[in-house]
Design a protein around this motif. Structure first.
Motif, PDB file in Angstrom:
ATOM      1  N   ASP A  62       3.687 -14.624 -12.050  1.00  0.00           N
ATOM      2  CA  ASP A  62       4.645 -13.766 -12.748  1.00  0.00           C
ATOM      3  C   ASP A  62       4.976 -12.589 -11.826  1.00  0.00           C
ATOM      4  OD1 ASP A  62       5.595 -11.514 -14.318  1.00  0.00           O
ATOM      5  OD2 ASP A  62       4.899 -12.542 -16.120  1.00  0.00           O
ATOM      6  N   PRO A  63       6.257 -12.325 -11.574  1.00  0.00           N
ATOM      7  CA  PRO A  63       6.605 -11.258 -10.615  1.00  0.00           C
ATOM      8  C   PRO A  63       6.079  -9.884 -11.010  1.00  0.00           C
ATOM      9  CG  PRO A  63       8.558 -12.073 -11.779  1.00  0.00           C
ATOM     10  CD  PRO A  63       7.460 -13.040 -12.053  1.00  0.00           C
ATOM     11  N   ASP A  64       6.124  -9.544 -12.309  1.00  0.00           N
ATOM     12  CA  ASP A  64       5.634  -8.223 -12.721  1.00  0.00           C
ATOM     13  C   ASP A  64       4.120  -8.124 -12.613  1.00  0.00           C
ATOM     14  OD1 ASP A  64       8.124  -7.047 -13.306  1.00  0.00           O
ATOM     15  OD2 ASP A  64       8.201  -8.069 -15.242  1.00  0.00           O
ATOM     16  N   ILE A  65       3.421  -9.219 -12.852  1.00  0.00           N
ATOM     17  CA  ILE A  65       1.966  -9.215 -12.688  1.00  0.00           C
ATOM     18  C   ILE A  65       1.615  -9.104 -11.206  1.00  0.00           C
ATOM     19  CG2 ILE A  65      -0.129 -10.610 -12.943  1.00  0.00           C
ATOM     20  CD1 ILE A  65       0.949 -11.604 -15.594  1.00  0.00           C
ATOM     21  N   THR A  66       2.421  -9.734 -10.362  1.00  0.00           N
ATOM     22  CA  THR A  66       2.205  -9.614  -8.917  1.00  0.00           C
ATOM     23  C   THR A  66       2.392  -8.172  -8.465  1.00  0.00           C
ATOM     24  OG1 THR A  66       3.121 -11.854  -8.691  1.00  0.00           O
ATOM     25  CG2 THR A  66       2.815 -10.581  -6.667  1.00  0.00           C
ATOM     26  N   ASP A  67       3.424  -7.515  -8.996  1.00  0.00           N
ATOM     27  CA  ASP A  67       3.650  -6.105  -8.656  1.00  0.00           C
ATOM     28  C   ASP A  67       2.486  -5.241  -9.135  1.00  0.00           C
ATOM     29  OD1 ASP A  67       6.069  -6.891  -7.588  1.00  0.00           O
ATOM     30  OD2 ASP A  67       7.256  -6.266  -9.328  1.00  0.00           O
ATOM     31  N   ALA A  68       1.942  -5.570 -10.319  1.00  0.00           N
ATOM     32  CA  ALA A  68       0.781  -4.839 -10.820  1.00  0.00           C
ATOM     33  C   ALA A  68      -0.419  -5.039  -9.896  1.00  0.00           C
ATOM     34  CB  ALA A  68       0.440  -5.289 -12.240  1.00  0.00           C
ATOM     35  N   PHE A  69      -0.556  -6.251  -9.373  1.00  0.00           N
ATOM     36  CA  PHE A  69      -1.633  -6.511  -8.414  1.00  0.00           C
ATOM     37  C   PHE A  69      -1.465  -5.647  -7.171  1.00  0.00           C
ATOM     38  CE2 PHE A  69      -2.436  -8.766  -4.388  1.00  0.00           C
ATOM     39  CZ  PHE A  69      -3.828  -8.764  -4.400  1.00  0.00           C
ATOM     40  N   ALA A  70      -0.246  -5.557  -6.678  1.00  0.00           N
ATOM     41  CA  ALA A  70       0.002  -4.762  -5.467  1.00  0.00           C
ATOM     42  C   ALA A  70      -0.427  -3.309  -5.680  1.00  0.00           C
ATOM     43  CB  ALA A  70       1.474  -4.827  -5.085  1.00  0.00           C
TER      44      ALA A  70
END
Length: 369
Positions: A339-347
């Motif tokens: 999920d792109p937003d979850i990936t951004d949260a990971f970053a």
């Protein structure tokens, strides 16, 4: 009032003669305290012994009985002391007003001794019953809280015991369960105010997600050792068998749900995590090939957490990867694997991921940057 002690009655009247009469009527059976004004009454109430009931004159100079009563009710320390108004105003309207403001009874002067004693006795018995019920409710609330805490402890122990079954089958995973819990918590807390996730990621749900996370690979107990522990690459047929662990896990949790009268929230989440954490955002995952928002949020969070930990952990077929290398692979999977937003949260929580990985590392298992 404690067992063996006489009930304490506070008599408030601006007339010393009235105080003497009331005290003489009550003292054989009660401990009597007296106050000649509203101001003194409030000071007496604030000092021990606390009265079990108050006989309060209405018509007094300065602070009248109604104002005294209002101040007693406004203070949580005295708000539950029953008050009987005692007054020369014997009209029906005055009595109704006294009861309307919250007095438990209303006695008109001149005092009839037998009526006074009977009404005081009745109100003290009622207070004793209320106090008993209050104590019982307090006890029951504490007992309920204690048992709920015990149940939660048993629940947590049971979850980790079940999850450890899968861990035992795959000994190289070590503290994988604790690390993935930490990763999921970090992602969920970062996304709790995000418009796409705020409806789901309440504080309560986040706690349940962290509780449920260790069950994500419970289905591995159903995978044969020659496949689960194979040191080399799996064949196509072996890989198809390995992929069944997702459904095996959710089926096991669903079977456990049948033994309870109503759905348990953490099991519902655990079932979704176990079944769907290998799905991919672009629909190329397994077991059902779900894509995008069709994948449960809980599973999307676990998907990223699980992959990151797999990358930085040693396996019989590979060495551990450096944190920054794993980070780059995760970020490259934005909008394809994850999920792109979850990936951004990971970053934005990458440093927390590294901290969790180091805290629960298996000796030198996790490779730092």
């Amino acid at each position: 009032m404690t067992n063996g002690e006489l009930p304490t009655i506070l008599v408030v009247d601006d007339s010393p003669e009235n105080l003497t009469v009331l005290s003489e009527l009550l003292q054989p059976d009660y401990r009597v305290r007296a106050a000649t004004s509203g101001e003194k009454a409030l000071r007496v109430v604030a000092s021990p012994p606390r009265p079990d009931i108050i006989l309060l004159d209405v018509m007094m100079p300065g602070m009248d009985g109604y104002e005294v009563f209002s101040r007693l009710r406004a203070d949580e320390r005295t708000s539950d002391i029953p008050v009987i108004f005692v007054t020369a105003m014997d009209s029906t309207e005055a009595e109704i007003h006294g009861l309307d403001v919250g007095a438990v009874d209303y006695i008109a002067k001149p005092i009839v001794p037998s009526i006074l004693r009977a009404r005081v006795h009745t109100q003290l018995e009622l207070k004793q019953a209320r106090d008993w019920l209050k104590d019982q409710n307090t006890y029951l609330e504490r007992e309920l809280l204690r048992r709920m805490k015990e149940n939660l402890v048993v629940q947590d122990v049971s979850i980790h015991a079940l999850a450890h079954l899968a861990e035992i089958r795959d000994p190289e995973t070590g503290n994988h369960l604790r690390r993935t819990q930490g990763y999921v918590r970090a992602l969920a807390q970062r996304l709790r105010d995000h418009p796409r996730f705020a409806h789901f990621l309440t504080a309560h749900t986040i706690d349940l997600l962290v509780k449920s996370a260790p069950l994500h690979d419970i289905g591995k107990v159903g995978i044969p050792d020659h496949i689960l522990l194979k040191p080399g690459k799996l064949t196509a047929d072996e890989w198809e068998i390995m992929k069944t662990h997702a459904k095996l896990g959710s089926d096991a949790i669903e079977y456990a749900e049948r033994d309870v009268d109503r759905p348990l929230e953490f099991l519902v989440l655990a079932k979704d995590i176990a079944h769907y954490h290998h799905e991919r955002w672009d629909g190329t995952g397994y077991p059902d090939g779900l894509a995008g928002d069709d994948i449960p949020i809980s599973a999307r969070l676990m998907a990223l957490a699980d992959v990151f930990d797999a990358l930085i952990s040693p396996r019989v077929y590979k060495p551990p990867m450096a944190f920054h290398e794993a980070r780059d692979i995760i970020l490259a999977g934005r909008a394809s694997h994850f999920d792109p937003d979850i990936t951004d949260a990971f970053a934005s929580t990458y440093d927390i991921f590294c901290e969790v990985a180091r805290r629960y590392s298996e000796n030198d298992e996790a490779s730092s940057d």
